[in-house]
Design a protein around this motif. Structure first.
Motif, PDB file in Angstrom:
ATOM      1  N   PHE A 278       0.862  -1.183   0.000  1.00 27.80           N
ATOM      2  CA  PHE A 278       0.000   0.000   0.000  1.00 27.80           C
ATOM      3  C   PHE A 278       0.899   1.234   0.000  1.00 27.80           C
ATOM      4  O   PHE A 278       1.829   1.322   0.805  1.00 27.80           O
ATOM      5  CB  PHE A 278      -0.929   0.021   1.211  1.00 27.80           C
ATOM      6  N   PRO A 279       0.651   2.203  -0.891  1.00 23.42           N
ATOM      7  CA  PRO A 279       1.545   3.368  -0.990  1.00 23.42           C
ATOM      8  C   PRO A 279       1.501   4.248   0.254  1.00 23.42           C
ATOM      9  O   PRO A 279       0.449   4.803   0.603  1.00 23.42           O
ATOM     10  CB  PRO A 279       1.015   4.112  -2.221  1.00 23.42           C
ATOM     11  N   ALA A 280       2.639   4.398   0.916  1.00 22.29           N
ATOM     12  CA  ALA A 280       2.708   5.162   2.161  1.00 22.29           C
ATOM     13  C   ALA A 280       2.286   6.611   1.966  1.00 22.29           C
ATOM     14  O   ALA A 280       1.725   7.231   2.888  1.00 22.29           O
ATOM     15  CB  ALA A 280       4.128   5.094   2.732  1.00 22.29           C
ATOM     16  N   GLU A 281       2.534   7.142   0.773  1.00 21.73           N
ATOM     17  CA  GLU A 281       2.195   8.544   0.538  1.00 21.73           C
ATOM     18  C   GLU A 281       0.693   8.784   0.475  1.00 21.73           C
ATOM     19  O   GLU A 281       0.244   9.937   0.518  1.00 21.73           O
ATOM     20  CB  GLU A 281       2.847   9.040  -0.760  1.00 21.73           C
ATOM     21  N   ARG A 282      -0.077   7.717   0.399  1.00 22.79           N
ATOM     22  CA  ARG A 282      -1.538   7.861   0.386  1.00 22.79           C
ATOM     23  C   ARG A 282      -2.141   7.815   1.780  1.00 22.79           C
ATOM     24  O   ARG A 282      -3.355   7.937   1.930  1.00 22.79           O
ATOM     25  CB  ARG A 282      -2.173   6.767  -0.482  1.00 22.79           C
ATOM     26  N   VAL A 283      -1.304   7.648   2.797  1.00 19.47           N
ATOM     27  CA  VAL A 283      -1.788   7.697   4.180  1.00 19.47           C
ATOM     28  C   VAL A 283      -1.684   9.143   4.656  1.00 19.47           C
ATOM     29  O   VAL A 283      -0.581   9.700   4.713  1.00 19.47           O
ATOM     30  CB  VAL A 283      -0.968   6.777   5.107  1.00 19.47           C
ATOM     31  N   PRO A 284      -2.785   9.794   4.989  1.00 18.91           N
ATOM     32  CA  PRO A 284      -2.738  11.210   5.363  1.00 18.91           C
ATOM     33  C   PRO A 284      -2.129  11.417   6.745  1.00 18.91           C
ATOM     34  O   PRO A 284      -1.919  10.469   7.501  1.00 18.91           O
ATOM     35  CB  PRO A 284      -4.217  11.615   5.348  1.00 18.91           C
ATOM     36  N   LEU A 285      -1.857  12.664   7.071  1.00 16.35           N
ATOM     37  CA  LEU A 285      -1.415  12.997   8.413  1.00 16.35           C
ATOM     38  C   LEU A 285      -2.560  12.776   9.402  1.00 16.35           C
ATOM     39  O   LEU A 285      -3.738  12.928   9.060  1.00 16.35           O
ATOM     40  CB  LEU A 285      -0.953  14.455   8.485  1.00 16.35           C
ATOM     41  N   ARG A 286      -2.193  12.437  10.632  1.00 18.31           N
ATOM     42  CA  ARG A 286      -3.196  12.243  11.678  1.00 18.31           C
ATOM     43  C   ARG A 286      -2.993  13.282  12.778  1.00 18.31           C
ATOM     44  O   ARG A 286      -1.871  13.532  13.213  1.00 18.31           O
ATOM     45  CB  ARG A 286      -3.091  10.837  12.281  1.00 18.31           C
ATOM     46  N   HIS A 287      -4.087  13.872  13.213  1.00 21.24           N
ATOM     47  CA  HIS A 287      -4.088  14.778  14.360  1.00 21.24           C
ATOM     48  C   HIS A 287      -5.090  14.239  15.378  1.00 21.24           C
ATOM     49  O   HIS A 287      -6.123  13.679  15.006  1.00 21.24           O
ATOM     50  CB  HIS A 287      -4.483  16.191  13.936  1.00 21.24           C
ATOM     51  N   LEU A 288      -4.778  14.424  16.644  1.00 18.43           N
ATOM     52  CA  LEU A 288      -5.646  13.920  17.710  1.00 18.43           C
ATOM     53  C   LEU A 288      -6.159  15.075  18.554  1.00 18.43           C
ATOM     54  O   LEU A 288      -5.371  15.892  19.044  1.00 18.43           O
ATOM     55  CB  LEU A 288      -4.882  12.935  18.603  1.00 18.43           C
ATOM     56  N   ALA A 289      -7.453  15.138  18.720  1.00 18.46           N
ATOM     57  CA  ALA A 289      -8.079  16.161  19.558  1.00 18.46           C
ATOM     58  C   ALA A 289      -8.792  15.465  20.707  1.00 18.46           C
ATOM     59  O   ALA A 289      -9.784  14.759  20.502  1.00 18.46           O
ATOM     60  CB  ALA A 289      -9.060  17.001  18.757  1.00 18.46           C
ATOM     61  N   LYS A 290      -8.275  15.646  21.887  1.00 17.99           N
ATOM     62  CA  LYS A 290      -8.892  15.070  23.083  1.00 17.99           C
ATOM     63  C   LYS A 290     -10.015  15.979  23.556  1.00 17.99           C
ATOM     64  O   LYS A 290      -9.883  17.204  23.568  1.00 17.99           O
ATOM     65  CB  LYS A 290      -7.845  14.910  24.183  1.00 17.99           C
ATOM     66  N   GLY A 291     -11.117  15.371  23.920  1.00 17.83           N
ATOM     67  CA  GLY A 291     -12.244  16.120  24.464  1.00 17.83           C
ATOM     68  C   GLY A 291     -12.636  15.576  25.816  1.00 17.83           C
ATOM     69  O   GLY A 291     -12.926  14.382  25.948  1.00 17.83           O
ATOM     70  N   SER A 292     -12.600  16.429  26.821  1.00 20.33           N
ATOM     71  CA  SER A 292     -12.980  16.008  28.174  1.00 20.33           C
ATOM     72  C   SER A 292     -14.420  16.414  28.470  1.00 20.33           C
ATOM     73  O   SER A 292     -14.924  17.412  27.942  1.00 20.33           O
ATOM     74  CB  SER A 292     -12.043  16.639  29.215  1.00 20.33           C
ATOM     75  N   TYR A 293     -15.059  15.623  29.316  1.00 22.52           N
ATOM     76  CA  TYR A 293     -16.431  15.894  29.750  1.00 22.52           C
ATOM     77  C   TYR A 293     -16.460  16.003  31.271  1.00 22.52           C
ATOM     78  O   TYR A 293     -15.759  15.266  31.973  1.00 22.52           O
ATOM     79  CB  TYR A 293     -17.379  14.767  29.322  1.00 22.52           C
ATOM     80  N   PHE A 294     -17.300  16.914  31.751  1.00 26.48           N
ATOM     81  CA  PHE A 294     -17.528  17.060  33.178  1.00 26.48           C
ATOM     82  C   PHE A 294     -19.015  16.883  33.454  1.00 26.48           C
ATOM     83  O   PHE A 294     -19.862  17.256  32.628  1.00 26.48           O
ATOM     84  CB  PHE A 294     -17.074  18.433  33.677  1.00 26.48           C
ATOM     85  N   GLY A 295     -19.326  16.303  34.621  1.00 21.83           N
ATOM     86  CA  GLY A 295     -20.701  16.152  35.053  1.00 21.83           C
ATOM     87  C   GLY A 295     -20.970  17.014  36.270  1.00 21.83           C
ATOM     88  O   GLY A 295     -20.065  17.641  36.825  1.00 21.83           O
ATOM     89  N   LEU A 296     -22.218  17.036  36.682  1.00 22.23           N
ATOM     90  CA  LEU A 296     -22.606  17.774  37.878  1.00 22.23           C
ATOM     91  C   LEU A 296     -22.435  16.896  39.112  1.00 22.23           C
ATOM     92  O   LEU A 296     -22.758  15.705  39.091  1.00 22.23           O
ATOM     93  CB  LEU A 296     -24.053  18.240  37.774  1.00 22.23           C
ATOM     94  N   ARG A 297     -21.940  17.484  40.181  1.00 25.90           N
ATOM     95  CA  ARG A 297     -21.747  16.721  41.418  1.00 25.90           C
ATOM     96  C   ARG A 297     -23.075  16.295  42.037  1.00 25.90           C
ATOM     97  O   ARG A 297     -23.172  15.228  42.647  1.00 25.90           O
ATOM     98  CB  ARG A 297     -20.960  17.561  42.437  1.00 25.90           C
ATOM     99  N   ALA A 298     -24.078  17.113  41.888  1.00 27.77           N
ATOM    100  CA  ALA A 298     -25.372  16.800  42.509  1.00 27.77           C
ATOM    101  C   ALA A 298     -26.484  17.404  41.675  1.00 27.77           C
ATOM    102  O   ALA A 298     -26.316  18.467  41.052  1.00 27.77           O
ATOM    103  CB  ALA A 298     -25.428  17.343  43.935  1.00 27.77           C
ATOM    104  N   GLY A 299     -27.630  16.725  41.662  1.00 25.99           N
ATOM    105  CA  GLY A 299     -28.780  17.247  40.956  1.00 25.99           C
ATOM    106  C   GLY A 299     -28.641  17.179  39.449  1.00 25.99           C
ATOM    107  O   GLY A 299     -27.707  16.580  38.909  1.00 25.99           O
TER     108      GLY A 299
END
Length: 372
Positions: A217-238
């Motif tokens: 498989f041609p290596a030049e056909r594999v695009p660059l990869r970027h990673l975006a981490k997304g964090s989630y927060f919840g409510l402590r109560a209610g």
């Protein structure tokens, strides 16, 4: 002993399972190889579980087309297969007049994408719908909803297996090659070799590594990869005092820190955008400071010390910080020149919504003559 099948799907996330289901129902022999010990443990289970309407994506893009078509397919599939879901609707809120032009741009793009039920509302109607939300205007999207992602993947797996597909867990693909006869041979840890006419690379975060590991498989056909981490927060109560999903105007790299409510009524906020070099899923409690600031733009009543870390996900992206968001990339033989290889790169949001439409799109790229 080397096993031979029509199609090997690598990755048992929501896209891989939807593809396997579609191809098996088309009468092909299908094996799904998943390196983890359960289905959908990565991106597919670490997201907001939103059924998107198709609002944000450039007109004519694969994301726009797959999301709009996929939304209706997904709602119908969930209803027919008793997958828990709900049309909650969502509000995209402009918190000051400087964002009104952006709101107009979103509405125009939605119309171009065929989303015909989006409606602009003013401050008064916004306050009537969600009294705790602070904003000068909003877009109301009644077609947006939520889905039980694990329930959906379970249903797709059952459908695929009933159609004859084999789901093989703890099956790590360590490499492969394009054979002289044109078939694809994959090497699977602790199992050995499996030969197929077509491999569909649905490995998510690992799609880039899998493509690079295929000799021929041609290596030049594999695009660059970027990673975006997304964090989630919840409510402590209610619970948050909202009946609908609440979104801000989008930000670079994502749709902003929004409020979602799952099918159990649990409120979560996220995701933020953190560009990272490696995929990891630990939520840094210190990121809560930025969450308070972002959330209070549309919910000024958020109490102090109300947030607690919940979970994080990592989005596989084709573009990095400050660059325009990239489209989905479904890369077939006409794109890279290797018969029998289909790569899916950058399948982030709205991948969950688009899963059934993407499965049909992938099925259309497969050369059935190779299977005879």
């Amino acid at each position: 002993m080397t096993e031979s099948v029509d199609v090997v799907v690598v990755g048992a996330g929501v896209i891989g399972l939807a593809v396997a289901r579609r191809l098996a129902r088309d009468g092909l022999s299908v094996v799904v190889l998943e390196r983890e010990d359960a289905i959908g443990t990565q991106t597919s289970s670490r997201n907001s579980e939103i059924i998107h309407a198709g609002i944000y994506y450039p007109s004519g893009s694969l994301k726009a087309r797959m999301c709009v078509a996929g939304r209706e397919l997904l709602y119908r599939y969930c209803a027919d297969h008793d997958v828990a879901h709900r049309r909650t609707g969502k509000l995209i809120v402009a918190t000051d007049t400087d964002q009104l032009a952006a709101l107009d741009g979103i509405a125009q793009r939605a119309r171009e994408n065929g989303v015909d039920d989006l409606r602009r509302i003013g401050r008064t109607e916004l306050a009537e719908m969600e009294p705790e939300v602070c904003g000068v205007a909003a877009l109301w999207s009644p077609s947006t909803g939520i889905v039980d992602a694990h329930g959906l993947m379970g249903a797709l797996r059952r459908d695929a297996e009933q159609a004859g597909a084999v789901i093989s867990l703890r099956s790590d693909v360590t490499g492969g090659r394009v054979r002289p006869d044109g078939r694809i041979e994959l090497t699977v840890r602790d199992i050995g070799a499996i030969v197929c006419a077509t491999v569909v690379n649905c490995a998510g975060l690992g799609a880039w590594g899998l493509a690079r590991s295929l000799t021929g498989f041609p290596a030049e056909r594999v695009p660059l990869r970027h990673l975006a981490k997304g964090s989630y927060f919840g409510l402590r109560a209610g619970r948050a005092p909202f009946e609908r999903l609440i979104y801000p105007v989008p930000v670079d790299g994502g749709l902003g820190v929004h409020l979602t409510v799952d099918l159990d009524g649990i409120s979560r906020f996220g995701p933020d955008v953190e560009w990272v070099a490696h995929a990891e899923h630990v939520v840094d409690p210190a990121r809560a400071d930025a969450f308070y600031a972002a959330i209070r733009r549309y919910w000024p009543g958020l109490p102090d010390d109300a947030l607690q870390p919940d979970f994080a996900g990592v989005r596989p992206k084709l573009t990095g910080p400050g660059e325009p968001a990239a489209d989905f990339l479904v890369q077939g033989p006409t794109d890279h020149g290797v018969a029998g290889v289909v790569n899916l790169f950058g399948i982030e949001s709205p991948g969950l919504t688009s899963c059934l439409a993407l499965a049909a799109h992938v099925a259309a790229t497969i050369d059935r003559d190779r299977l005879r």
